[in-house]
Scaffold this active site. Structure first.
Site, PDB file in Angstrom:
ATOM      1  CB  THR A 173      -0.859  -0.026   1.278  1.00 13.96           C
ATOM      2  OG1 THR A 173      -1.620  -1.213   1.264  1.00 13.96           O
ATOM      3  CG2 THR A 173      -1.772   1.146   1.389  1.00 13.96           C
TER       4      THR A 173
ATOM      5  N   GLY B 153      -1.551  -3.737   5.792  1.00 16.88           N
ATOM      6  CA  GLY B 153      -2.433  -4.839   6.141  1.00 16.88           C
ATOM      7  C   GLY B 153      -3.140  -4.648   7.471  1.00 16.88           C
TER       8      GLY B 153
END
EC number: 2.3.2.2
Length: 590
Positions: free
Chosen positions: A399, A482
């Site tokens: 990300t 996560g």
């Protein structure tokens, strides 16, 4: 002199993925490990005794940006100098991160954002997550004998929502044209840019896993290997794709030749994503939800993301005097871990696509429900197993993260991901991007709220955050990685509010990561024996021993601690910025 362990950045992948062990990834992480005393429990510099930080906060009078790549930060600032809004700058930065940090982002992935609009004095949320292919069913996974959705290849691919989200955000808040916002990335994609150190490391880890999938090696390697640190990388295919989007708008991606190429590619490679799936996609504006933590209103987006887990953790912790216990104390670490376990039990049970299975969000983030859950915590022993709330108790989400603020007071909190670093490995020919594998987050279990269904959004891990105080903006921030994300959100706010750290210190302080809670993905295996507790370098060994005495299983782990960016309103005027020392992050302003 022997160096203490160095903890390196994580990407948005499940914890079962091996973590790197390296002393060479980033100099600031090395500096942090050298300066943070392993026997001091106050996150203090061992020389001065002051709270530890790898660098000073960044102050700027007009505009500021904090991203995980220095060139992306500069592009955001250039965009605002040229008259663009914070949203324009965020789009421009996100686009170039898809080129420069494909290990964590790209137009094959999803996007979530929270925007503070100074005109309306209001927060606006956008859920840019895509849905599963409509031609794929739970029965097909069962026919193949699968109990979990594979991590890579065509089966975990869902519709990418990032491009749609760009245009939705731009339509409401943009000032420059999308062609202008995408122009820097197009130029870098054609002319090339040097690859940064941390990105090169993760790229190298992805190549062996993903090169088997058609289109990946041809478009994301140099003669079959990852680009090395400092080596120039070009992606002319991505330049062409972005130019088509700049010329033709969002429909060029979802309904034009790009969509037809995608359709043909998946049909030829045992996939299910189709032209019709892309053409029917729309993200949605959503209302952020909040809880008040010691006078600060903390805002997250509702499910299908996991943001409200941070609110649940904070609500539980509010009943304890963390400031009196102190950062790094046994009580601090124990109480945080137990609150996380309780929140994540609900996360596994209740968080899913609300169009299919709406969660009782208001009840989950209520103070009286938090009090009921808080009563389950013992100060002397760790919870071994945790049950989620029952429906009766509730009656009445790799990300990149970036944040930008402009001279007019607009603030953007934006997170975007391909999941599992470089995603599924599926890279359609000539397009220069990789599809996400976010569908791996579905459960292959009938009746589960997050069970796979056609046209459904999976449980999502990527979450932007925002904090207001007395109705005014105070902080835009995020922690990627996560299941670490809601844990990281809560820890940053504890560091700022309970422990009095500044914006950079709050990010540099050693972090906690609990693993092993029941997950809303895969087989949704319940937590057993209390899970595992990962502690970053900097906590007192006596504290670790006491945690173990209370029943916590403490282990050594490199890297599952997330990546952080933040912008705070300076009460003296202008902005304060901070960025992650565990990544290639950079905060700057003018």
């Amino acid at each position: 002199m022997r160096l203490p362990p160095v903890h390196v950045p994580c990407v948005d992948v499940p914890r079962r993925t091996p973590r790197p062990r390296s002393l060479s990834l980033c100099g600031l992480a090395l500096a942090a490990a050298l300066l943070a005393s392993p026997t001091v429990a106050s996150a203090a510099d061992r020389v001065t005794g002051a709270p530890f930080a790898t660098r000073s906060e960044v102050y700027a009078p007009h505009a500021i940006a904090a991203t995980s790549h220095p060139l992306a930060t500069q592009i955001a600032l250039d965009t605002m100098r040229a008259g663009g809004s914070a949203v324009d700058a965020a789009i421009a930065a996100n686009a170039v991160l898809g080129l420069m940090e494909p290990t964590g982002s790209g137009i094959g992935g999803d996007l979530f954002a929270i925007v503070w609009d100074p005109k309306t004095q209001k927060l606006h949320g956008y859920n840019g997550s895509g849905r599963s292919p409509r031609s794929l069913s739970l029965a097909e996974f069962q026919r193949r004998g699968l109990t979990e959705i594979p991590a890579h290849g065509p089966l975990p691919v869902t519709v990418p929502g990032a491009v749609d989200a760009w245009f939705a955000l731009h339509q409401r808040f943009g000032r420059r044209s999308m062609a202008q916002n995408l122009a820097p990335t197009i130029a870098y994609a054609r002319d090339g840019h040097p690859v940064h150190e941390t990105i090169a490391y993760y790229w190298d880890r992805s190549v062996p896993r993903l090169s088997k999938w058609p289109g990946f090696a041809e478009q994301f390697t140099i003669d079959g290997r990852a680009p090395r640190t400092g080596e120039t990388w070009r992606n002319p295919n991505l330049a062409n794709t972005l130019q088509a989007i700049a010329d033709g708008g969002r429909d060029a991606f979802y309904q034009g030749d790009i969509a037809r190429t995608v359709d043909a590619y998946f049909k030829a490679n045992d996939g299910y994503l189709s032209y019709d799936d892309l053409a029917s996609h729309r993200g949605e504006w959503v209302e952020p939800v909040s809880t008040n933590y010691r006078g600060f209103d903390v805002w997250e987006l509702p499910p299908n993301g996991q943001g409200i887990a941070a609110l649940q953790i904070l609500n539980i912790l509010e009943g304890f005097d963390l400031k009196a216990h102190g950062f790094g104390s046994v009580e601090h670490l124990h109480l945080f871990t137990e609150a996380k376990k309780l929140a994540f039990a609900d996360r596994a049970r209740w968080y899913a696509d609300p169009a299919f299975d709406p969660a009782p969000v208001a009840r989950l983030i209520s103070k009286d429900y938090a009090a009921r859950r808080r009563a389950l915590i013992s100060m002397d022993s760790a919870l071994r197993e945790v049950q989620p709330a029952t429906p009766a108790q509730l009656d009445e989400g790799d990300t990149i993260y970036l944040t930008v603020a402009d001279a007019d007071g607009m603030m953007v909190s934006l997170i975007q991901s391909n999941y599992r670093g470089m995603g599924s490995g599926m890279a359609p020919p000539g397009l220069g991007f990789i599809f996400q594998d976010r569908g791996e987050q579905f459960v292959l279990q009938e009746g589960h709220p997050n069970a796979f269904e056609p046209g459904k959004r999976p449980f999502h891990t990527i979450i932007p955050a925002f904090v207001t105080r007395e109705g005014k903006p105070w902080l835009s921030f995020g922690v990627m990685g996560g299941a670490m994300q809601p844990q990281g959100h809560a820890q940053i706010l504890m560091n700022l509010i309970d422990f009095g750290m500044n914006l950079q210190e709050a990010g540099d302080a050693p972090r906690i990561q609990h693993d092993g809670s029941t997950e809303p993905a895969g087989q949704a295996t319940p937590m057993r024996q209390g899970g595992e507790l990962d502690l970053e370098t900097g906590f007192d060994y006596a504290v670790v021993r006491e945690l173990m005495r209370r029943g916590h299983s403490v282990r050594f782990a490199d890297g599952p601690y997330g990546g952080y960016q933040a912008i705070m309103v300076n009460p003296q005027g202008g902005w304060i910025g901070a960025s992650e020392s565990r990544k290639d992050g950079h905060a700057a302003g003018y």
